[in-house]
Motif scaffolding. Structure first.
Motif, PDB file in Angstrom:
ATOM      1  N   PHE A 181       0.652  -1.221   0.150  1.00 16.68           N
ATOM      2  CA  PHE A 181       0.072   0.030   0.176  1.00 16.68           C
ATOM      3  C   PHE A 181       0.909   1.222  -0.008  1.00 16.68           C
ATOM      4  CE2 PHE A 181      -3.407  -2.794   1.987  1.00 16.68           C
ATOM      5  CZ  PHE A 181      -4.383  -2.946   0.854  1.00 16.68           C
ATOM      6  N   THR A 190      -2.969   7.634   3.839  1.00 15.99           N
ATOM      7  CA  THR A 190      -4.072   6.469   2.976  1.00 15.99           C
ATOM      8  C   THR A 190      -3.584   5.363   2.890  1.00 15.99           C
ATOM      9  OG1 THR A 190      -4.038   8.487   1.396  1.00 15.99           O
ATOM     10  CG2 THR A 190      -4.872   6.340   0.711  1.00 15.99           C
ATOM     11  N   SER A 191      -2.149   4.865   2.824  1.00 18.24           N
ATOM     12  CA  SER A 191      -1.763   3.724   2.959  1.00 18.24           C
ATOM     13  C   SER A 191      -1.847   2.944   4.481  1.00 18.24           C
ATOM     14  CB  SER A 191      -0.081   3.460   2.663  1.00 18.24           C
ATOM     15  OG  SER A 191       0.602   4.370   3.444  1.00 18.24           O
ATOM     16  N   ALA A 194      -5.556   2.127   4.462  1.00 15.96           N
ATOM     17  CA  ALA A 194      -5.884   1.019   3.733  1.00 15.96           C
ATOM     18  C   ALA A 194      -5.478  -0.225   4.210  1.00 15.96           C
ATOM     19  CB  ALA A 194      -5.163   1.077   2.229  1.00 15.96           C
TER      20      ALA A 194
END
Length: 317
Positions: A181, A190-191, A194
């Protein structure tokens, strides 16, 4: 101008630098303190509960890892929860963090290839996990000797070492997923979201979803035993898509030598067996071999996917 030399040039330097960064980072220190406190609490409550039965079982030492006493869960339950968090914390900004700081292009302008950079980061993450897990295992072993008043047997030590290997690759799955990710998404937040979302999906929702999918794909129309068995086997197969299920089954067979199978139990499997008799370590390894290989394969597959994406990724800031 194309650089000369092996694509693994600089691998040791990257791994050593990343390992030093992991071991000195504030987030890792905080997670390690939480894990140590949880381990001591779980070992203490398990040891107090097992004192009365230590003479009745030659594998009472292994029960330190799996025995729970309210309100604290077992040490294995703590690891199941914390190891993915540690692994995600190690890998969620492994690549995009470097890119956002503008250091990725400078690193790769040196005689260091992408192969060495990504592999070195994985090696450093796995090395950090291994150090944490070995320290915890030694801590639990020492507390077990203190609480129970006797050292573990040779087979208990061997089972504990295999337990370490399984836990390491369980963490490796989440580390490789977090690194994947971090390559796919540009922002570290964001990673991280996720990775945590995938963890919550596979831990909380997937066990329920696998039951519903098995009922939909293999419905029981006539109540026949064959239909019930087919649905049960499908539910187990779907549940094993989660690393948590694979790890849980592996730990169950390793730390409980009386476990003879991880699926439906048939009378033919119990023929000649003395109820409650422990299996030798070699037989227990045969029971958990598919689960252990699946954890290793998932780690390698996720890393390979990230590697393929990273080779085609624009690295300029």
């Amino acid at each position: 101008m194309q650089r000369e030399g092996s694509p693994w040039t600089g691998l040791a330097a990257v791994a050593a630098k990343e390992l030093a960064d992991h071991l000195s980072s504030t987030r890792m220190v905080i997670l390690e303190i939480l894990v140590v406190i949880a381990a001591i609490g779980a070992a203490y409550t398990a040891g107090e509960q097992l004192k009365a039965t230590v003479a009745e079982s030659s594998f009472a030492f292994l029960a330190l890892f799996t025995t729970a006493q309210a309100p604290l869960p077992s040490f294995v339950s703590f690891l199941t929860f914390f190891v993915p968090l540690i692994a995600i914390g190690l890998g969620f900004d492994a690549v995009n963090g470097e890119q956002n700081r503008g250091t990725l292009s400078r690193i790769l302008s040196q005689p260091i290839y992408r192969d060495a950079l990504l592999t070195g980061k994985l090696m450093a993450g796995m090395g950090t996990l291994a150090m944490v897990l070995v320290a915890l295992w030694l801590l639990i072993t020492g507390l077990g000797i203190l609480f129970l008043g006797l050292p573990p047997s040779a087979e208990a030590v061997a089972r504990g070492l295999w337990f370490l290997v399984a836990t390491l690759f369980y963490g490796g799955v989440w580390l490789a997923a977090a690194m994947f990710f971090s390559i796919v998404f540009r922002q570290a937040t964001t990673s991280a979201m996720a990775s945590l979302g995938l963890w919550l999906l596979l831990v909380v929702l997937w066990p329920l979803a696998s039951q519903f999918l098995a009922q939909a794909l293999e419905p029981i129309r006539y109540g026949l035993p064959q239909e019930q068995l087919a649905q049960l086997n499908l539910a187990h197969a779907l549940a094993r898509l989660s690393p948590n299920t694979l790890y849980g089954e592996t730990v169950t067979a390793l730390l409980n030598p009386s476990v003879r199978t991880l699926g439906p139990v048939f009378m033919a499997q119990l023929e000649g067996a003395i109820p409650g008799s422990p299996l030798p370590l070699a037989q227990s390894l045969l029971v958990i071999w598919p689960q252990l290989v699946s954890l290793i394969a998932a780690t390698v597959l996720l890393f390979a996917l990230g590697y393929l994406v990273f080779q085609r990724r624009e690295i300029r800031a």
